[in-house]
Write a protein that holds these residues in place. Sequence first.
Motif, PDB file in Angstrom:
ATOM      1  N   UNK A 132      -1.520 -16.613  -3.327  1.00  0.00           N
ATOM      2  CA  UNK A 132      -0.302 -16.002  -3.836  1.00  0.00           C
ATOM      3  C   UNK A 132       0.315 -16.836  -4.953  1.00  0.00           C
ATOM      4  N   UNK A 166       6.336 -19.222  -5.052  1.00  0.00           N
ATOM      5  CA  UNK A 166       6.560 -18.177  -4.049  1.00  0.00           C
ATOM      6  C   UNK A 166       7.792 -18.599  -3.273  1.00  0.00           C
ATOM      7  N   UNK A 216       8.142 -14.093  -6.244  1.00  0.00           N
ATOM      8  CA  UNK A 216       7.043 -14.904  -6.767  1.00  0.00           C
ATOM      9  C   UNK A 216       7.135 -14.900  -8.278  1.00  0.00           C
ATOM     10  N   UNK A 253      -8.481 -14.463  -0.283  1.00  0.00           N
ATOM     11  CA  UNK A 253      -7.442 -13.887  -1.149  1.00  0.00           C
ATOM     12  C   UNK A 253      -6.677 -12.821  -0.373  1.00  0.00           C
ATOM     13  N   UNK A 254      -5.365 -12.816  -0.556  1.00  0.00           N
ATOM     14  CA  UNK A 254      -4.527 -11.799   0.082  1.00  0.00           C
ATOM     15  C   UNK A 254      -4.634 -10.505  -0.703  1.00  0.00           C
ATOM     16  N   UNK A 255      -4.932  -9.394   0.004  1.00  0.00           N
ATOM     17  CA  UNK A 255      -4.963  -8.097  -0.678  1.00  0.00           C
ATOM     18  C   UNK A 255      -3.903  -7.140  -0.126  1.00  0.00           C
ATOM     19  N   UNK A 256      -3.243  -7.551   0.936  1.00  0.00           N
ATOM     20  CA  UNK A 256      -2.257  -6.655   1.551  1.00  0.00           C
ATOM     21  C   UNK A 256      -1.025  -7.442   1.940  1.00  0.00           C
ATOM     22  N   UNK A 257       0.133  -6.875   1.660  1.00  0.00           N
ATOM     23  CA  UNK A 257       1.386  -7.464   2.119  1.00  0.00           C
ATOM     24  C   UNK A 257       2.381  -6.341   2.345  1.00  0.00           C
ATOM     25  N   UNK A 258       2.969  -6.319   3.491  1.00  0.00           N
ATOM     26  CA  UNK A 258       4.171  -5.488   3.655  1.00  0.00           C
ATOM     27  C   UNK A 258       4.996  -6.096   4.766  1.00  0.00           C
ATOM     28  N   UNK A 259       6.247  -5.673   4.826  1.00  0.00           N
ATOM     29  CA  UNK A 259       7.094  -6.252   5.866  1.00  0.00           C
ATOM     30  C   UNK A 259       7.801  -5.166   6.641  1.00  0.00           C
ATOM     31  N   UNK A 265     -14.170  -5.345  -1.754  1.00  0.00           N
ATOM     32  CA  UNK A 265     -12.732  -5.472  -1.542  1.00  0.00           C
ATOM     33  C   UNK A 265     -12.134  -4.146  -1.063  1.00  0.00           C
ATOM     34  N   UNK A 266     -12.549  -3.057  -1.704  1.00  0.00           N
ATOM     35  CA  UNK A 266     -12.020  -1.750  -1.309  1.00  0.00           C
ATOM     36  C   UNK A 266     -12.406  -1.428   0.133  1.00  0.00           C
ATOM     37  N   UNK A 277     -10.157  -3.415   2.387  1.00  0.00           N
ATOM     38  CA  UNK A 277      -8.810  -2.831   2.385  1.00  0.00           C
ATOM     39  C   UNK A 277      -8.777  -1.588   3.280  1.00  0.00           C
ATOM     40  N   UNK A 278      -9.792  -0.734   3.127  1.00  0.00           N
ATOM     41  CA  UNK A 278      -9.817   0.487   3.939  1.00  0.00           C
ATOM     42  C   UNK A 278      -9.925   0.148   5.425  1.00  0.00           C
ATOM     43  N   UNK A 291      -6.515  -1.306   6.593  1.00  0.00           N
ATOM     44  CA  UNK A 291      -5.356  -0.418   6.633  1.00  0.00           C
ATOM     45  C   UNK A 291      -5.540   0.805   7.516  1.00  0.00           C
TER      46      UNK A 291
END
Lengths: 414, 181
Positions: free
Chosen positions: A52, A60, A98, A194-200, A327-328, A331-332, A335
Amino acid sequence: MPARNHTQWMATPPLQKGEWVDSRVYTDQEIFDEELEKIFKKAWVPVCHESELPKAYDFRTTSIANEPIIVTRGPDNEVRAFLNVCPHRGMLIERRPSGSFYEGQPSGNPKRMTCMFHAWQFDMKGNCVYISREKEGYQDRLPKENVGLRRLRCEVKFGGFVWVNLDDNPISLEDWAGEPFQCLRKTLEAEPMEVFHYHKAIVDTNYKLWHDTNCEFYHDFMHYHNRVTGFNDAYFARKNESFEHGHIVVGTFEVNYDQYEGFESRAGLSFPHLPPNQWYMIDLFPGMNFNLRGSALRCDVVTPLGPNKVMIEFRGLGLKSDTPEERQTRINHHNSIWGPFGRNLHEDLIGVQGQGTTMRPGQEPRRILHGRQENQTIHDENGMRHYYDEWGKWMNRSPSNPELPYSAPAIAAE
Amino acid sequence: MDIQTEMTAPPLSGGLDPAQAREAADAVRNAIYRATILLDSQKWDEWLALCDENFVYDIKAWSPEINYDMTYLHGSRKDLEALIRLLPKHNTDHSPLTRHTTVYTVDVADDGATAKTVSAFIVFQHLLDGTNSHIDSGESRLFLVGKYYDTFRIENGRALFTSRETRLENRRLDKGSHWPI
């Protein structure tokens, strides 16, 4: 037994001490305030991932126990953490989540952290390097050496996570979490991630209730894919292993994704040194979770906001070397189950918010049962018993009666 | 110049007759608004019937926290059919969602066979059973804000969605949702 009257409802359950907790540990403001001081200001917290802030002068911002924090990467490539507080008049130095200090800011120069309020400037090591109109205002009474930032203990470890501790003299990070990470260490440290997803999510519940959910798999029945297609003998046989300092690790087994309706196999993509479709989970006291399931690594970090309010940050990670297609896929996979529109996370969050609804400040205290004994496998609740025993030690309170000082449970926390 | 007309009128370049272009744009616009009503009504199969066999759906957001263009959900039409079929088997926050959609731009291709659109949306959540229904049910909250980036195939005067990118502005998503947005 028929439904119980109030006296029966409030009676001690026919379980041993240590197999239930008093719900005041989730609802009491005084206990919450004490937790921030005694636990969160002394524990190692993975505040972000090094990916990040990939370049020199990247930063950050985050917080632990109400204290604002800034993490920077210096020109020497070192990642450092400081309180994000100007020593002059207490202004938050950096407001963005950031960014980079490589370019100048309206009040300050490039390559400096600048407090926008009065233009005090700091280098990436936290040294104060400029005080506006210094001589005119302070003459020689306040040298810059005396007004550096407050540095925090900071290490990049266990797969590139950035760990921060507000205590100047904490237990070493290796001693704190090295053992539970042993099962995945080779995998997480083989190559950069590597971070590919972030939510809170900010949810009206106590932070420990979220961590409880991460510490037991008995809530499998809440999730369609777990209760219908995921169960087999190997699934139930996984051990819930306890480690020093309140941590637990859930061992692996091979997930049969071809039995999951609507899901593809994840065998084609894994992590280094990890056979396909494996599933490891590491739960660290007081509320961090690392969950490596097949092709994606998930990390949850709690930021307690009140007895009945918690922010949970969710991250998904893959390998930095991933091709776009890989990567895709990661991610799939991440998520479809764990994303904000995925199948399981929504249910987990409804579950803990439902607990938060029945356990609010001022509500009648009641017993929350942690008494399942299944040979320390995943539907055993030994993970939670282990956690609350550790909590009792840190707080010097008995989880089953927090008005009393800590004493060892009748059955040893496994 | 009338801004509304400029924002929504299809480009008139190429060989497409202006009347045909307007007709195609109307079909596209109608499909977007019909999709809004069907999604609001949770008529998932009827919503999918507005979509081409090769339809691709995404929910995305740019994260200034990790500086990454994130995909929160990705699925083909087949994936969405499975997702919809399993909805009754999940434990879900059943608080209804309603969308306020405004079509900003419709760009019909020169041959009139495809189109691209940009629409703004706001999704409200009308609390039902997500928390403590005695206290909270009946309250409406802002749930999501963003834009739809849609593409269409136009055939015999009918516009079929070939893709929908639901791009969110908010990233504090709390409990999230099991439903397509």
